[in-house]
Scaffold this motif. Structure first.
Motif, PDB file in Angstrom:
ATOM      1  N   GLU A 250       0.842  -1.195   0.000  1.00 10.53           N
ATOM      2  CA  GLU A 250       0.000   0.000   0.000  1.00 10.53           C
ATOM      3  C   GLU A 250       0.876   1.243   0.000  1.00 10.53           C
ATOM      4  OE1 GLU A 250      -3.689   1.924   2.535  1.00 10.53           O
ATOM      5  OE2 GLU A 250      -2.149   0.779   3.590  1.00 10.53           O
ATOM      6  N   VAL A 251       0.503   2.214  -0.825  1.00  8.01           N
ATOM      7  CA  VAL A 251       1.139   3.524  -0.823  1.00  8.01           C
ATOM      8  C   VAL A 251       0.036   4.570  -0.709  1.00  8.01           C
ATOM      9  CG1 VAL A 251       2.505   5.200  -2.126  1.00  8.01           C
ATOM     10  CG2 VAL A 251       3.106   2.775  -2.232  1.00  8.01           C
ATOM     11  N   THR A 252       0.121   5.424   0.282  1.00  7.20           N
ATOM     12  CA  THR A 252      -0.852   6.507   0.436  1.00  7.20           C
ATOM     13  C   THR A 252      -0.228   7.802  -0.077  1.00  7.20           C
ATOM     14  OG1 THR A 252      -0.118   6.987   2.697  1.00  7.20           O
ATOM     15  CG2 THR A 252      -1.915   5.399   2.427  1.00  7.20           C
ATOM     16  N   ALA A 253      -1.077   8.686  -0.604  1.00  2.00           N
ATOM     17  CA  ALA A 253      -0.559   9.924  -1.184  1.00  2.00           C
ATOM     18  C   ALA A 253      -1.690  10.937  -1.333  1.00  2.00           C
ATOM     19  CB  ALA A 253       0.084   9.653  -2.546  1.00  2.00           C
ATOM     20  N   ASP A 254      -1.302  12.173  -1.661  1.00  2.00           N
ATOM     21  CA  ASP A 254      -2.247  13.232  -2.005  1.00  2.00           C
ATOM     22  C   ASP A 254      -2.153  13.486  -3.504  1.00  2.00           C
ATOM     23  OD1 ASP A 254      -2.875  13.577   0.697  1.00  2.00           O
ATOM     24  OD2 ASP A 254      -1.214  14.994   0.971  1.00  2.00           O
ATOM     25  N   LEU A 255      -3.296  13.793  -4.129  1.00  2.00           N
ATOM     26  CA  LEU A 255      -3.346  14.055  -5.561  1.00  2.00           C
ATOM     27  C   LEU A 255      -3.928  15.436  -5.829  1.00  2.00           C
ATOM     28  CD1 LEU A 255      -4.777  10.643  -6.822  1.00  2.00           C
ATOM     29  CD2 LEU A 255      -2.389  11.391  -6.863  1.00  2.00           C
ATOM     30  N   PRO A 256      -3.386  16.162  -6.813  1.00  2.00           N
ATOM     31  CA  PRO A 256      -3.981  17.454  -7.190  1.00  2.00           C
ATOM     32  C   PRO A 256      -5.424  17.257  -7.652  1.00  2.00           C
ATOM     33  CG  PRO A 256      -1.796  17.192  -8.159  1.00  2.00           C
ATOM     34  CD  PRO A 256      -2.170  15.859  -7.589  1.00  2.00           C
ATOM     35  N   GLY A 257      -6.329  18.075  -7.138  1.00  2.52           N
ATOM     36  CA  GLY A 257      -7.742  17.918  -7.466  1.00  2.52           C
ATOM     37  C   GLY A 257      -8.039  18.064  -8.943  1.00  2.52           C
ATOM     38  N   GLN A 258      -7.356  18.983  -9.622  1.00  2.00           N
ATOM     39  CA  GLN A 258      -7.623  19.198 -11.041  1.00  2.00           C
ATOM     40  C   GLN A 258      -7.229  17.982 -11.866  1.00  2.00           C
ATOM     41  OE1 GLN A 258      -9.209  22.052 -12.451  1.00  2.00           O
ATOM     42  NE2 GLN A 258      -9.386  20.457 -14.022  1.00  2.00           N
ATOM     43  N   LEU A 259      -6.162  17.309 -11.475  1.00  2.00           N
ATOM     44  CA  LEU A 259      -5.733  16.096 -12.170  1.00  2.00           C
ATOM     45  C   LEU A 259      -6.818  15.033 -12.119  1.00  2.00           C
ATOM     46  CD1 LEU A 259      -3.438  14.348 -13.462  1.00  2.00           C
ATOM     47  CD2 LEU A 259      -2.820  13.703 -11.131  1.00  2.00           C
ATOM     48  N   VAL A 260      -7.388  14.837 -10.941  1.00  2.00           N
ATOM     49  CA  VAL A 260      -8.441  13.836 -10.786  1.00  2.00           C
ATOM     50  C   VAL A 260      -9.713  14.281 -11.499  1.00  2.00           C
ATOM     51  CG1 VAL A 260      -9.821  12.532  -9.130  1.00  2.00           C
ATOM     52  CG2 VAL A 260      -7.446  13.100  -8.591  1.00  2.00           C
ATOM     53  N   ALA A 261      -9.985  15.578 -11.493  1.00  2.00           N
ATOM     54  CA  ALA A 261     -11.162  16.102 -12.195  1.00  2.00           C
ATOM     55  C   ALA A 261     -11.067  15.817 -13.692  1.00  2.00           C
ATOM     56  CB  ALA A 261     -11.302  17.596 -11.958  1.00  2.00           C
ATOM     57  N   ASP A 262      -9.877  15.965 -14.252  1.00  2.00           N
ATOM     58  CA  ASP A 262      -9.695  15.722 -15.678  1.00  2.00           C
ATOM     59  C   ASP A 262      -9.837  14.243 -16.025  1.00  2.00           C
ATOM     60  OD1 ASP A 262      -9.213  18.413 -16.012  1.00  2.00           O
ATOM     61  OD2 ASP A 262      -7.033  18.215 -15.996  1.00  2.00           O
ATOM     62  N   LEU A 263      -9.429  13.366 -15.097  1.00  2.00           N
ATOM     63  CA  LEU A 263      -9.480  11.934 -15.364  1.00  2.00           C
ATOM     64  C   LEU A 263     -10.844  11.338 -15.059  1.00  2.00           C
ATOM     65  CD1 LEU A 263      -7.865   9.379 -16.125  1.00  2.00           C
ATOM     66  CD2 LEU A 263      -7.363   9.108 -13.682  1.00  2.00           C
ATOM     67  N   LEU A 264     -11.437  11.730 -13.936  1.00  2.00           N
ATOM     68  CA  LEU A 264     -12.730  11.183 -13.523  1.00  2.00           C
ATOM     69  C   LEU A 264     -13.766  12.303 -13.447  1.00  2.00           C
ATOM     70  CD1 LEU A 264     -11.601   8.658 -10.763  1.00  2.00           C
ATOM     71  CD2 LEU A 264     -12.825   8.081 -12.857  1.00  2.00           C
ATOM     72  N   THR A 265     -13.804  12.953 -12.307  1.00  2.00           N
ATOM     73  CA  THR A 265     -14.727  14.069 -12.092  1.00  2.00           C
ATOM     74  C   THR A 265     -14.388  14.713 -10.753  1.00  2.00           C
ATOM     75  OG1 THR A 265     -17.073  14.709 -12.006  1.00  2.00           O
ATOM     76  CG2 THR A 265     -16.459  12.674 -10.903  1.00  2.00           C
ATOM     77  N   SER A 266     -14.883  15.905 -10.514  1.00  2.84           N
ATOM     78  CA  SER A 266     -14.765  16.567  -9.224  1.00  2.84           C
ATOM     79  C   SER A 266     -15.694  17.766  -9.217  1.00  2.84           C
ATOM     80  CB  SER A 266     -13.326  17.026  -8.954  1.00  2.84           C
ATOM     81  OG  SER A 266     -13.257  17.733  -7.723  1.00  2.84           O
ATOM     82  N   GLN A 267     -16.305  18.001  -8.073  1.00  2.01           N
ATOM     83  CA  GLN A 267     -17.152  19.179  -7.917  1.00  2.01           C
ATOM     84  C   GLN A 267     -16.371  20.362  -7.374  1.00  2.01           C
ATOM     85  OE1 GLN A 267     -20.267  19.082  -9.170  1.00  2.01           O
ATOM     86  NE2 GLN A 267     -19.640  17.012  -9.783  1.00  2.01           N
ATOM     87  N   ASP A 268     -15.118  20.118  -6.984  1.00  8.03           N
ATOM     88  CA  ASP A 268     -14.254  21.198  -6.516  1.00  8.03           C
ATOM     89  C   ASP A 268     -12.801  20.810  -6.776  1.00  8.03           C
ATOM     90  OD1 ASP A 268     -12.932  23.273  -5.365  1.00  8.03           O
ATOM     91  OD2 ASP A 268     -13.773  23.020  -3.346  1.00  8.03           O
ATOM     92  N   PRO A 269     -12.296  21.070  -7.988  1.00  7.65           N
ATOM     93  CA  PRO A 269     -10.924  20.675  -8.339  1.00  7.65           C
ATOM     94  C   PRO A 269      -9.842  21.337  -7.497  1.00  7.65           C
ATOM     95  CG  PRO A 269     -12.206  21.144 -10.315  1.00  7.65           C
ATOM     96  CD  PRO A 269     -13.014  21.621  -9.144  1.00  7.65           C
ATOM     97  N   SER A 270     -10.191  22.365  -6.720  1.00 12.18           N
ATOM     98  CA  SER A 270      -9.184  23.007  -5.879  1.00 12.18           C
ATOM     99  C   SER A 270      -8.853  22.156  -4.653  1.00 12.18           C
ATOM    100  CB  SER A 270      -9.668  24.386  -5.426  1.00 12.18           C
ATOM    101  OG  SER A 270     -10.770  24.277  -4.532  1.00 12.18           O
TER     102      SER A 270
END
Length: 230
Positions: A157-177
């Motif tokens: 297991e590796v835990t990490a933080d991801l930029p919201g905009q990156l995930v928004a572009d790949l999947l979705t997000s209601q707040d990419p910030s």
């Protein structure tokens, strides 16, 4: 002599504890992520299963799916889309940036804008610049978690933080910030990414939801072509 033996034994315990890393393989989290990205970028195809948790009963949302991805930019499978609390299974094919779906009650495929259904182009999931492997490349604050077994295979297991905009572009997000929390399970022998669990504002900006992406069958014989449209 006894004192010397005691010191040597204590030293050995300290060294072993330092090498164990809480049960990990001894490879740093950053190196594991890099190995997983390299392995994924080399795969000609992969099978994926997507599940979610925390979706509200309103709005048009991607809540799950299963299918095959073929390099460079093709996908074929079923995506689960929730609209006003009702879940519909969309048969989806994506080839070269064009996304087709067989909409409910229609006999043939139509060209669609996937954003209208709450998701991005699934054909881009293996793109080394914009796809799944970018989650591995741009992960921040990566740390090793527990070593586990999944279907008899040893994974780290590796835990990490991801930029919201990156995930928004790949999947979705209601707040990419907002930053997205990630937990990756990586096969220690092969370097294959087995699971990515992402937690963030996918469905509403106020509450966290979770997407879990599972990958398997790397390099399987897959051939995807554009479907006929009506």
């Amino acid at each position: 002599m006894q004192l010397r033996r005691a010191v040597v034994s204590l030293l050995a315990v300290v060294l072993l504890a330092g090498c164990s890393g809480g049960g990990d393989s001894g490879t740093s989290a950053t190196d594991l992520l890099a190995k997983a990205k390299k392995t994924l970028d080399a795969a000609e195809s992969a099978h994926f299963v997507l599940t979610s948790d925390g979706a509200p009963s309103t709005g048009t949302l991607l809540v799950g799916g299963t299918g095959d991805i073929e390099r460079p930019a093709s996908f074929q499978g079923t995506l689960k889309v929730q609209t006003s609390g009702t879940t519909a299974d969309l048969e989806v094919v994506s080839v070269g940036g064009t996304v087709y779906a067989q909409l409910p009650f229609l006999p043939t495929y139509s060209v669609i804008d996937p954003a209208q259904f709450g998701f991005g182009d699934p054909g881009a999931l293996l793109d080394p610049d914009t796809g799944i492997s970018q989650l591995l490349a741009k992960a921040e604050n990566a740390k090793n978690g527990d070593e586990k077994r999944v279907d008899g295979e040893v994974v780290q297991e590796v835990t990490a933080d991801l930029p919201g905009q990156l995930v928004a572009d790949l999947l979705t997000s209601q707040d990419p910030s907002q930053t997205v929390k990630a937990s990756f399970l990586i096969a220690t022998d092969s370097g294959e990414l087995r699971r990515a669990e992402l937690t963030g504002p996918f469905f509403t900006a106020e509450d966290d939801g979770t997407y879990t992406l599972e990958l398997s069958e790397f390099g399987a014989d897959v051939s995807i072509t554009a479907p006929p449209t009506g």
